[in-house]
Design a protein around this motif. Structure first.
Motif, PDB file in Angstrom:
ATOM      1  N   ILE A   1       0.845  -1.197   0.000  1.00  0.00           N
ATOM      2  CA  ILE A   1       0.000   0.000   0.000  1.00  0.00           C
ATOM      3  C   ILE A   1       0.881   1.250   0.000  1.00  0.00           C
ATOM      4  O   ILE A   1       1.871   1.321   0.727  1.00  0.00           O
ATOM      5  CB  ILE A   1      -0.925  -0.019   1.237  1.00  0.00           C
TER       6      ILE A   1
ATOM      7  N   THR B   1       0.536   5.593  -0.028  1.00  0.00           N
ATOM      8  CA  THR B   1      -0.286   6.819  -0.003  1.00  0.00           C
ATOM      9  C   THR B   1       0.556   8.021   0.434  1.00  0.00           C
ATOM     10  O   THR B   1       0.056   8.898   1.131  1.00  0.00           O
ATOM     11  CB  THR B   1      -1.473   6.686   0.992  1.00  0.00           C
TER      12      THR B   1
ATOM     13  N   THR C   1      -3.188   7.188  -4.569  1.00  0.00           N
ATOM     14  CA  THR C   1      -3.598   6.116  -3.666  1.00  0.00           C
ATOM     15  C   THR C   1      -3.322   4.831  -4.433  1.00  0.00           C
ATOM     16  O   THR C   1      -3.896   4.625  -5.504  1.00  0.00           O
ATOM     17  CB  THR C   1      -5.098   6.193  -3.348  1.00  0.00           C
TER      18      THR C   1
ATOM     19  N   GLU D   1     -11.076   8.373   0.849  1.00  0.00           N
ATOM     20  CA  GLU D   1     -12.150   7.911  -0.040  1.00  0.00           C
ATOM     21  C   GLU D   1     -11.702   6.770  -0.938  1.00  0.00           C
ATOM     22  O   GLU D   1     -12.465   5.859  -1.228  1.00  0.00           O
ATOM     23  CB  GLU D   1     -12.636   9.072  -0.924  1.00  0.00           C
TER      24      GLU D   1
ATOM     25  N   ILE E   1      -8.928   4.626  -0.614  1.00  0.00           N
ATOM     26  CA  ILE E   1      -8.077   3.517  -0.143  1.00  0.00           C
ATOM     27  C   ILE E   1      -8.772   2.140  -0.191  1.00  0.00           C
ATOM     28  O   ILE E   1      -8.196   1.166  -0.671  1.00  0.00           O
ATOM     29  CB  ILE E   1      -7.474   3.827   1.268  1.00  0.00           C
ATOM     30  N   VAL E   2     -10.022   2.078   0.275  1.00  0.00           N
ATOM     31  CA  VAL E   2     -10.680   0.764   0.318  1.00  0.00           C
ATOM     32  C   VAL E   2     -10.947   0.224  -1.098  1.00  0.00           C
ATOM     33  O   VAL E   2     -10.555  -0.908  -1.414  1.00  0.00           O
ATOM     34  CB  VAL E   2     -11.948   0.798   1.208  1.00  0.00           C
ATOM     35  N   PRO E   3     -11.593   1.010  -1.978  1.00  0.00           N
ATOM     36  CA  PRO E   3     -11.782   0.485  -3.337  1.00  0.00           C
ATOM     37  C   PRO E   3     -10.477   0.125  -4.048  1.00  0.00           C
ATOM     38  O   PRO E   3     -10.433  -0.864  -4.786  1.00  0.00           O
ATOM     39  CB  PRO E   3     -12.497   1.612  -4.082  1.00  0.00           C
TER      40      PRO E   3
ATOM     41  N   ILE F   1      -7.595  -0.938  -2.674  1.00  0.00           N
ATOM     42  CA  ILE F   1      -7.074  -2.204  -2.134  1.00  0.00           C
ATOM     43  C   ILE F   1      -7.935  -3.371  -2.625  1.00  0.00           C
ATOM     44  O   ILE F   1      -7.429  -4.422  -3.038  1.00  0.00           O
ATOM     45  CB  ILE F   1      -7.023  -2.173  -0.586  1.00  0.00           C
ATOM     46  N   GLU F   2      -9.252  -3.161  -2.592  1.00  0.00           N
ATOM     47  CA  GLU F   2     -10.136  -4.252  -3.034  1.00  0.00           C
ATOM     48  C   GLU F   2      -9.875  -4.605  -4.490  1.00  0.00           C
ATOM     49  O   GLU F   2      -9.868  -5.777  -4.857  1.00  0.00           O
ATOM     50  CB  GLU F   2     -11.601  -3.878  -2.811  1.00  0.00           C
TER      51      GLU F   2
ATOM     52  N   TYR G   1      -8.292 -11.984   1.563  1.00  0.00           N
ATOM     53  CA  TYR G   1      -7.465 -11.266   2.546  1.00  0.00           C
ATOM     54  C   TYR G   1      -6.627 -12.182   3.438  1.00  0.00           C
ATOM     55  O   TYR G   1      -5.731 -11.720   4.134  1.00  0.00           O
ATOM     56  CB  TYR G   1      -8.333 -10.320   3.387  1.00  0.00           C
TER      57      TYR G   1
ATOM     58  N   ALA H   1      -4.611   1.765   7.193  1.00  0.00           N
ATOM     59  CA  ALA H   1      -5.284   0.723   6.404  1.00  0.00           C
ATOM     60  C   ALA H   1      -4.483  -0.572   6.482  1.00  0.00           C
ATOM     61  O   ALA H   1      -5.043  -1.660   6.697  1.00  0.00           O
ATOM     62  CB  ALA H   1      -5.435   1.176   4.955  1.00  0.00           C
TER      63      ALA H   1
ATOM     64  N   ILE I   1      -5.685  -4.278   8.158  1.00  0.00           N
ATOM     65  CA  ILE I   1      -5.746  -5.560   7.450  1.00  0.00           C
ATOM     66  C   ILE I   1      -4.820  -6.571   8.132  1.00  0.00           C
ATOM     67  O   ILE I   1      -5.190  -7.713   8.383  1.00  0.00           O
ATOM     68  CB  ILE I   1      -5.343  -5.391   5.965  1.00  0.00           C
TER      69      ILE I   1
END
Ligand code: KG4
Ligand code: ZN
Length: 363
Positions: free
Chosen positions: A7, A9, A14, A54, A56-58, A60-61, A71, A95, A99
């Motif tokens: 990850i 950032t 991102t 806003e 980060i989650v999408p 990573i997914e 995961y 983040a 995880i």
């Protein structure tokens, strides 16, 4: 086989990626905020931080989906903890911790500068070029994978230490001698502006869109690099750099015109500025390569996407000059995964108290 979810950032991208054995990119997703910051002519830290939250989650997914992983599958979670903007770094670090803690995975903290160098260890195959893994390509530049042929395997492909890294990004300009994995010596660096910062500031002066680097490269096409003899700060007998005088010289030149430069004049100014930066960077790199007897030069960081820099350095340096494809030169998480792999196999693990270090140095 070790697969790391990485990850990144630290600034205005991102990014998340899954990298296998430090070399194979299983996914590489970059959500660029360039459009958000363009109106300010530079990165606006508060906005960057909010945009990371806003995205980060999408992001990573998507990286997990493209790598066809759940995961519980990664062997570790890696994250940039510095250098960079504190509010931006915090989003990635938290983040990653979430995880790792939630899934019982080891956490690895990565230095963003070291990761830029490790982009050279990534394999780039036709498959990567075919995968639509960059959701929001940073720029047309970012998707251009043709200009650099894949480097056949980095060190394992036949190169040996010592290597010389020219690290040129938006915040850094350093010449680093790399004697082995993780073994660095600082030879010199900028005393004022970073090379990328100079491109960005001069881009603004010339009325070009942010970020200035790719804009100036584009604007300089067909220009005469000798049209204006901009000053070079040679800082003799050192591997240090200075670009603030050059920036001021461009400002003074622009001020002599009654209207903002356009057409051939703009093209010539862009080409002349670019030539001045590239001249000093490539000359000092060639000198250091010679003095330290390195087996190769690793052009690293966003500015290493610059074609003129690649060409001039290759011309002047007597050993092979390597550069990643442009999408691995600018900020991405695949390079974080490549770097984390070395740290991971060396047994390095970050604690749950891993904190951001905005001013982190490589050496
Ligand atoms: O490594 P990077 O993506 O982010 C940092 O870690 O700073 O580098 C961004 C910098 C920006 O200053 C941008 O203008 C510059 O790299 N850059 C370029 C080019 N592409 C990006 N500079 C010159 N020529 C390019 N083609
Ligand atoms: Zn960077």
């Amino acid at each position: 086989m070790i697969r790391i979810l990485a990850i990144e950032t630290s600034c205005d991208e991102t990014a998340a990626a899954v990298v296998e054995d430090g070399r194979r990119i299983l996914s590489n997703v970059v959500a660029s905020q360039v459009d958000l910051h363009a109106q300010y002519g530079g990165v606006f830290p508060e906005i960057a931080s909010r945009a990371h939250i806003e995205a980060i989650v999408p992001v990573i997914e998507q990286a997990m989906r493209e790598a066809h992983m759940g995961y519980d599958d990664p062997d570790a979670v890696a994250v940039t903890y510095g250098p960079g903007l504190a509010g931006s770094l915090l989003v990635g670090v938290n983040a990653a911790k979430g995880i790792a803690l939630g899934r019982g995975l080891p956490l690895v903290g990565v230095n963003h500068l070291e990761a830029h160098i490790y982009a050279h260890w990534l394999n780039v195959t036709d498959d990567d070029a075919a995968t639509p893994s960059l959701t929001f390509p940073p720029s047309a530049e970012g998707t251009d994978r043709e200009t650099s042929p894949p480097q056949a395997g980095g060190i394992e492909g036949g190169l040996e230490f010592p290597l010389l890294a020219l690290l040129v990004s938006g915040g850094h300009t350093e010449l680093i001698l790399m004697r082995d994995h993780g073994d660095y010596e600082y030879l010199g660096g900028t005393l004022d502006d970073a090379a990328g910062e100079a491109f960005d500031k001069v881009g603004r002066l010339l009325g070009l869109p942010y970020p200035g680097g790719p804009s100036i490269q584009e604007a300089a096409k067909g220009g005469n690099p000798a049209a204006v003899d901009f000053p070079r700060a040679w800082l003799e007998d050192s591997y240090d750099f200075s670009f603030s005088g050059l920036k001021t010289a461009v400002l003074r030149e622009v001020e002599t015109y009654s209207t903002p430069p356009q057409g051939q004049l703009l093209t010539d100014l862009a080409a002349s500025f670019q030539a001045a930066v590239v001249d000093v960077l490539s000359a000092k790199t060639a000198q250091a390569a010679e003095e330290y007897g390195v087996t190769g030069v690793l052009l690293s960081g966003g500015v290493s996407a610059n074609t003129a820099l690649r060409e001039m350095t290759t011309e002047r340096v007597s050993v092979p000059v390597h550069y990643p494809p442009p999408f691995l030169c600018t900020d991405n998480a695949a390079m974080i995964g490549a770097c984390a792999y070395r740290r991971f196999i060396a047994g390095e693990r970050a604690g749950w108290d891993l904190d951001v270090v905005p001013g982190l140095r490589l050496v």
